[in-house]
Design a protein around this motif. Sequence first.
Motif, PDB file in Angstrom:
ATOM      1  N   ALA A 195       0.745  -1.198  -0.178  1.00 36.59           N
ATOM      2  CA  ALA A 195      -0.024   0.110  -0.131  1.00 36.59           C
ATOM      3  C   ALA A 195       1.021   1.297   0.071  1.00 36.59           C
ATOM      4  O   ALA A 195       0.651   2.213  -0.467  1.00 36.59           O
ATOM      5  CB  ALA A 195      -0.838  -0.055   1.075  1.00 36.59           C
ATOM      6  N   ARG A 196       1.984   1.139   0.781  1.00 36.46           N
ATOM      7  CA  ARG A 196       2.928   2.511   0.658  1.00 36.46           C
ATOM      8  C   ARG A 196       3.288   2.572  -0.661  1.00 36.46           C
ATOM      9  O   ARG A 196       3.611   3.818  -1.068  1.00 36.46           O
ATOM     10  CB  ARG A 196       3.942   2.228   1.727  1.00 36.46           C
ATOM     11  N   VAL A 197       3.888   1.525  -1.096  1.00 37.80           N
ATOM     12  CA  VAL A 197       4.427   1.582  -2.564  1.00 37.80           C
ATOM     13  C   VAL A 197       3.420   2.154  -3.608  1.00 37.80           C
ATOM     14  O   VAL A 197       3.558   2.836  -4.448  1.00 37.80           O
ATOM     15  CB  VAL A 197       4.962   0.267  -2.967  1.00 37.80           C
ATOM     16  N   ASP A 198       2.110   1.840  -3.386  1.00 38.57           N
ATOM     17  CA  ASP A 198       0.754   2.309  -4.096  1.00 38.57           C
ATOM     18  C   ASP A 198       0.545   3.796  -3.903  1.00 38.57           C
ATOM     19  O   ASP A 198      -0.108   4.338  -4.370  1.00 38.57           O
ATOM     20  CB  ASP A 198      -0.390   1.555  -3.776  1.00 38.57           C
ATOM     21  N   GLY A 199       1.483   4.297  -2.942  1.00 36.43           N
ATOM     22  CA  GLY A 199       1.022   5.742  -2.749  1.00 36.43           C
ATOM     23  C   GLY A 199       0.211   6.122  -1.256  1.00 36.43           C
ATOM     24  O   GLY A 199      -0.019   7.209  -1.180  1.00 36.43           O
TER      25      GLY A 199
ATOM     26  N   GLY B  74       5.622   5.968  -2.268  1.00 34.34           N
ATOM     27  CA  GLY B  74       4.621   6.384  -3.283  1.00 34.34           C
ATOM     28  C   GLY B  74       4.788   7.360  -4.224  1.00 34.34           C
ATOM     29  O   GLY B  74       4.487   7.500  -5.178  1.00 34.34           O
ATOM     30  N   TYR B  88      -4.214  -7.312  -1.259  1.00 26.36           N
ATOM     31  CA  TYR B  88      -5.063  -6.787  -0.344  1.00 26.36           C
ATOM     32  C   TYR B  88      -6.316  -7.695  -0.109  1.00 26.36           C
ATOM     33  O   TYR B  88      -6.846  -7.936  -1.175  1.00 26.36           O
ATOM     34  CB  TYR B  88      -5.588  -5.291  -0.438  1.00 26.36           C
ATOM     35  N   LYS B 151       0.451   0.966 -12.758  1.00 24.86           N
ATOM     36  CA  LYS B 151       0.947   2.420 -12.662  1.00 24.86           C
ATOM     37  C   LYS B 151       1.843   2.995 -13.317  1.00 24.86           C
ATOM     38  O   LYS B 151       2.383   4.101 -13.300  1.00 24.86           O
ATOM     39  CB  LYS B 151       1.343   2.245 -10.958  1.00 24.86           C
TER      40      LYS B 151
END
Lengths: 300, 383
Positions: A195-199, B74, B88, B151
């Motif tokens: 999630a952190r890598v996802d921003g 991020g 997730y 991304k």
Amino acid sequence: MDNLSHIGTGLEPKTELELKLRRKTRISAAFRYTVLAVVGLMMIYPLIWMIGASFKTNAEMFSSPSFWPKEATVQGYIDGWKTSTPYTFGHFFLNSLWIIIPKVIGTAVSCTLVAYGFARFEFPGKKILFATVIATLLLPNVVTRIPQYLLFRDIGWLDSFLPLWVPSALAGDAFFVFMVIQFLRAIPRDMEEAARVDGATTLQTLIYIVVPMLMPALISVCLFQFMWTMNDFLGPLIYISSVEKYPVSLALKLSIDTTEAFAWNQILAMSVLTLAPSLTVFFLAQKYFIEGISTGGVKG
Amino acid sequence: MAELQLRAIEKTYGNGYKAVHGINLDVAEGEFMVLVGPSGCAKSTTLRMIAGLETITRGEVRIGNQVVNDLVPGKRGIAMVFQNYALYPHMKVRRNLSFGLKLKRYAADKIESSTQEVSGILEIEELLERLPKELSGGQAQRVALGRALIKQPEVFLFDEPLSNLDAKLRASMRVRITDLHKRLRKEGRPATVVYVTHDQVEAMTMGDRICVMKDGHIMQVADPVTLYERPANAFVAGFIGMPEMNLVPAMVSRDGSARITIDGQSILTDGLEGRIGGTTGPVTLGIRPQHLEVVETGAENAFTGEITNLEFMGHEVNLHASVGSATFVAVVPSELFDRTLERGDSVGLRPLGPRIHLFDVESGENISLSPQANDTIREETKK
């Protein structure tokens, strides 16, 4: 060939050994279930008796040992609901809810934040702070009652719900913090790192990723807090003095105090009602509850 | 897409343990760089420092000429694929893919089109409405790949992404990832990749270049062919290649051409001329099992060994033999293998001269590398 055709169909005659084994299993099962039933009945009998007795008249209560009422009546419920105060029992139920709901929400939010901090971050003084949390867990509640009372008296919070709400909303229940920390420790960090890598920011990670994974634990926390607060007698007794604000636990005691000849059937009837919410909530959320207390619910 | 530069990167943990010792590494734009090494060599730590999941004690990480040391993951323009997928668990595949874009507040139609495109590339369209727990390992890893791809990052980071898959699936995913990398390059949007693995097969087959690491140091950075043919030191020589390169203590002396002595037996070899200068004395001899010829006992320029074990692999036979106190493994194609040989028999072992490596006993450096040597090997290969 004909002689062999029954093999594998499940219809072949039983051998001596099979019959013997089957008999043995049956006897063993019968024995085990008998023991379980007897012990189980001993545990649950007071509850059954209470429910039965709440439908008895006050006179029958102590004359017959059976839990089944001879002439069932709901008079105990009707009189008990009215209470000897200007308020009905419903009023006390609302008071209880008014204590419980903010307290449960406050507990869930504060425990999650504190546990997340302890389980996932390094900060100066972490060890000492965590030791303090565990120390309060080991400290008997009674020890802190008097200083707490004095504190809340000086702030001017007596006879309000604040002394019941605020400590929980500040993660004062170390047990719950500890429980959530243990649960969090069993969850791998990869999802949060992803999630952190996802921003995602720390707070976004908590809300979108950690909280959903923590759900079983949080449901257990809420359930425990709900039941304990519902049953809490000492807390409200110390801090709440006006009858208007009494929760059900105090209201039950009230009917014992004010009547000269105790109307036991009324007390028992109201006790049954008092138990109902906890039991209902427990059975509704049983699945999550068990998942929550047996930590490590996330499978790879 | 952008280039990635590591400048004297160091990592020291709170307890004083130094995991990474001043690493310098340049990954060109669109390059597929593999970090490989045994467990504990700090390859994952290095990757996590690039990602921003570990702090950098000293040095600089630059992505596209911007120092990213102090940026949160991020903001670094990276995407990462984790070993255990790290999907997730409470989100459907569709939301797993789009989570990063949602956080960046992309428009809904843009998110939808990106999701469609990526799921098309990775053939996961029919999985979009499933939860991660309803996916097989291979499917989950494809979704994880999709989450990185969607991304359109500057740099892709892979942390042992295939380790949790079974051998067959691993082989097909390997091809899928390299194909994807080539496809993106062809489409004019080359992907810079840093790929961590402990598996040398993955490293050799996938990497444009390979960075071999050991104990927080880089041992060699080179393309797969160079790494195999011209290992810079004994560690790389032993790490790359199956079965491992034979590394045995030996003596070099001069007798017209170079003479190599192992435990009392000595042979003359011609393949070392011009490679080792005037070196004499103790060295570590390195010869790959594929470059050790099994010949008759007493043949010229061959050691005499005793067979200690024979492993029949199907297409080839691994022959283990001892020469004095040293042990060698030789690989012989099954059809050329003399089936009458048994354990305890004597055989001759003749190293192919041009393929011999000599390593310094102290430093482990390859002292037999020279431009000519490379040419000799090339000619040899052509023959």
